[in-house]
Design an enzyme around this catalytic site. Structure first.
Site, mmCIF file in Angstrom:
data_model
loop_
_atom_site.group_PDB
_atom_site.id
_atom_site.type_symbol
_atom_site.label_atom_id
_atom_site.label_comp_id
_atom_site.label_asym_id
_atom_site.label_seq_id
_atom_site.Cartn_x
_atom_site.Cartn_y
_atom_site.Cartn_z
ATOM 1 N N SER A 7 -2.212 -12.160 1.125
ATOM 2 C CA SER A 7 -1.762 -11.204 2.231
ATOM 3 C C SER A 7 -2.232 -11.785 3.855
ATOM 4 O O SER A 7 -3.524 -11.727 3.846
ATOM 5 C CB SER A 7 -2.268 -9.758 2.176
ATOM 6 N N HIS A 32 2.407 -12.647 0.905
ATOM 7 C CA HIS A 32 2.459 -11.179 0.653
ATOM 8 C C HIS A 32 2.419 -10.446 2.084
ATOM 9 O O HIS A 32 1.671 -10.779 2.988
ATOM 10 C CB HIS A 32 1.251 -10.733 -0.154
ATOM 11 N N ASP A 34 2.608 -7.353 4.283
ATOM 12 C CA ASP A 34 2.708 -5.840 4.424
ATOM 13 C C ASP A 34 3.216 -5.072 5.388
ATOM 14 O O ASP A 34 3.091 -5.102 6.683
ATOM 15 C CB ASP A 34 0.935 -5.514 4.361
ATOM 16 N N MET A 36 4.077 -1.596 7.287
ATOM 17 C CA MET A 36 3.532 -0.225 7.483
ATOM 18 C C MET A 36 4.217 0.376 8.694
ATOM 19 O O MET A 36 4.276 -0.245 9.705
ATOM 20 C CB MET A 36 1.785 -0.171 7.496
ATOM 21 N N HIS A 65 6.120 -6.285 0.773
ATOM 22 C CA HIS A 65 5.411 -4.749 0.147
ATOM 23 C C HIS A 65 5.664 -3.736 1.169
ATOM 24 O O HIS A 65 5.196 -3.723 2.458
ATOM 25 C CB HIS A 65 4.087 -5.132 -0.068
ATOM 26 N N MET A 136 -1.634 -0.458 -6.717
ATOM 27 C CA MET A 136 -2.496 -0.413 -5.591
ATOM 28 C C MET A 136 -3.812 -0.192 -6.234
ATOM 29 O O MET A 136 -4.089 0.782 -6.870
ATOM 30 C CB MET A 136 -2.386 0.643 -4.619
ATOM 31 N N ASP A 174 -2.976 -5.233 -5.868
ATOM 32 C CA ASP A 174 -3.134 -5.291 -4.487
ATOM 33 C C ASP A 174 -4.264 -4.400 -3.931
ATOM 34 O O ASP A 174 -4.124 -3.100 -4.443
ATOM 35 C CB ASP A 174 -1.833 -4.965 -3.855
HETATM 36 C C1 DX5 Z 1 -3.170 -2.585 1.909
HETATM 37 C C2 DX5 Z 1 -2.203 -3.843 1.600
HETATM 38 C C3 DX5 Z 1 -2.756 -5.098 1.176
HETATM 39 C C4 DX5 Z 1 -3.956 -5.636 1.788
HETATM 40 C C5 DX5 Z 1 -4.737 -6.369 0.930
HETATM 41 O O1 DX5 Z 1 -2.383 -1.631 2.312
HETATM 42 O O2 DX5 Z 1 -1.124 -3.411 0.874
HETATM 43 O O3 DX5 Z 1 -2.036 -5.953 0.860
HETATM 44 O O4 DX5 Z 1 -3.907 -6.176 2.769
HETATM 45 O O5 DX5 Z 1 -5.978 -6.724 1.539
HETATM 46 P P1 DX5 Z 1 -7.488 -7.044 0.724
HETATM 47 O O6 DX5 Z 1 -7.421 -8.035 -0.174
HETATM 48 O O7 DX5 Z 1 -8.334 -7.302 2.014
HETATM 49 O O8 DX5 Z 1 -7.797 -5.590 0.236
HETATM 50 ZN ZN ZN Z 2 0.197 -5.370 0.198
#
Ligand code: DX5
Ligand code: ZN
Length: 215
Positions: A7, A32, A34, A36, A65, A136, A174
């Protein structure tokens, strides 16, 4: 061996091209991304122009995601931007079956995500329709959080449910994935490990990916 999906959420975006080149050269299987919206989760990350730029140079599938409300409005736009795997939160989809179907109709692999507090029974009637279930292991919104250990049991239970349903869906995990818990996750039944901090806070991300891959 697990699939590894780095990610890029907490990486330096002034050097995004270099980051993707590193991932191209690495053992990473997917990249990956993310997404948001500041509504489904208390953070805003990046959107279509960034995905399109990554898509131009990435030589690995983009695992997108979505942490957004009303994802149905944007499925086509994510396909056009370059998503290969598109994963939506069950909590954000009142008509999950329709959403999963629409993602597949667009030619993407379809995934469903559950937040840490959401029960597996939410997936009971969709197990044979999805290509991927993402569990998650932190509350979504930020990188670098602590792994919620109850996830291990949840993975085991999900694995049993998938076998019973004769589903070929992958299990992805994740949040808070580390060198220490990667093997446990794998043994519990995880097929895909997402990792941000463990890879990009490491002095050598390529090596970190290798270590995760061998777990
Ligand atoms: C959190 C994200 C993850 C995050 C993972 O909301 O969905 O993908 O970036 O990062 P780490 O591995 O640092 O927890
Ligand atoms: Zn994620």
């Amino acid at each position: 061996m697990p699939l590894i999906a780095p990610s890029i959420l907490t990486t330096d975006f002034t050097r995004l091209g270099e980051t993707i080149e590193i991932l191209n050269r690495s053992d990473a299987d997917w990249i990956h991304l993310d997404i948001m919206d500041g509504r489904f989760v208390p953070n805003i990350s990046f959107g279509f122009p960034v995905i399109q730029s990554i898509h131009k140079i990435a030589r690995k599938p983009l695992d997108v995601h979505l942490m957004i409300v009303e994802p149905d409005k944007y499925l086509e736009a994510f396909k056009e931007a370059g998503a290969d795997v598109l994963t939506v939160h069950a909590e954000a989809c009142p008509h999950l079956h329709r959403t999963i179907d629409a993602i597949k109709q667009l030619g993407m692999r379809a995934g469903v995500v559950l937040n840490p507090h959401s029960p597996l029974c939410l997936l009971e009637n969709i197990l044979n329709d999805v290509d991927l279930v993402l569990l998650m292991s932190v509350n979504p919104g930020f990188g670098g959080q602590k792994f919620i250990s109850k996830t291990i049991d949840k993975i085991k239970q999900l694995k049993e449910m998938l076998i019973k349903a004769d589903s070929r869906s992958l299990i992805e995990v994740d949040g808070g994935v580390t060198f220490e818990n990667a093997r446990l996750l794998r043994e519990a039944g995880a097929d895909v490990l997402v990792a941000g901090n463990t890879i990009f806070a490491h002095p050598d991300p390529i090596k970190a990916i290798k270590i995760l891959k061998q777990s």
